[in-house]
Design a protein around this motif. Structure first.
Motif: not given
Length: 217
Positions: A20-35
């Motif tokens: 909680d509270g972290e700033v997290v960058n999401l790269g291309v591909g699988i990471p964009t499923l995270i939201p």
């Protein structure tokens, strides 16, 4: 080819690494499923194309293609989100204001060095933010399939593709396992499929260490 179910499994496992509270960058591909799988986690998702406060995927009736992720997929904005230009976005990344970058990879070596932007002999669209994220994020997690499309391991002893930077990843999450990178090499810390350790070794391009008492199955 990795199924959507396996891609989602990887994304859900990465979510466990977010605080909680972290700033997290999401790269291309699988990471964009995270939201779509954050659950109760209160993190601030950053996209290098100029958004802080990315929300889940919209339903078909509410798609706005002026609002997209780094993968050019439609997204939403959470309450309090902000939009800004790419220079501000990269100033945030280069200034050390991103707590974690979740990136895809073409290869990862035994110490966590990443190759994720170019394949020699093929068209290169540009490095994008890969080199900046590798250098600037406080923690780097790789979300990737275990094998490449040609069946070769992505986790290798030495990179054969162009490196994204000398900075090392902390963790690799695949559909089969979770690996931690240390100065001593690769450590298996969790198995995510029904594979045995011996079966996992056969499809992994590095020797890895593990503790039977500590490994999570």
């Amino acid at each position: 080819m990795l199924s959507q179910t396996e891609r989602i499994k990887i994304a859900k496992r990465v979510v466990k690494e977010l605080s909680d509270g972290e700033v997290v960058n999401l790269g291309v591909g699988i990471p964009t499923l995270i939201p779509d799988y954050l659950g109760d986690k209160k993190v601030y998702l950053q996209s290098e194309n100029g958004l802080l406060g990315m929300g889940p995927t919209p339903d078909k009736e509410n798609i706005n293609m002026d609002l997209i992720s780094a993968s050019k997929k439609p997204i939403t904005m959470n309450i309090g989100a902000s939009l800004f230009d790419s220079s501000d976005s990269f100033a945030m990344i280069r200034g050390g204001h991103v707590d974690m970058a979740v990136l895809g990879a073409l290869q990862v070596d035994q110490h966590g060095e990443i190759a994720n932007w170019a394949v020699p002999g093929k068209t290169i669209l540009g490095v994008g933010g890969a080199m900046d994220l590798v250098a600037g994020a406080r923690r780097i997690v790789i979300a990737s399939m275990h094998l490449a499309k040609d069946g070769q391991p992505k986790l290798v002893k030495e990179l054969t593709l162009p490196s994204s930077g000398v900075r090392k990843a902390d963790l690799l999450v695949t559909e089969h396992a979770v690996f931690r990178f240390t100065d001593r090499g690769t450590e298996l810390i969790e198995i995510l499929s029904d594979m045995s350790v011996d079966e996992l070794r056969k499809i992994t391009g590095v020797e890895f260490k593990y503790s039977e008492e500590k490994i999570i199955t």
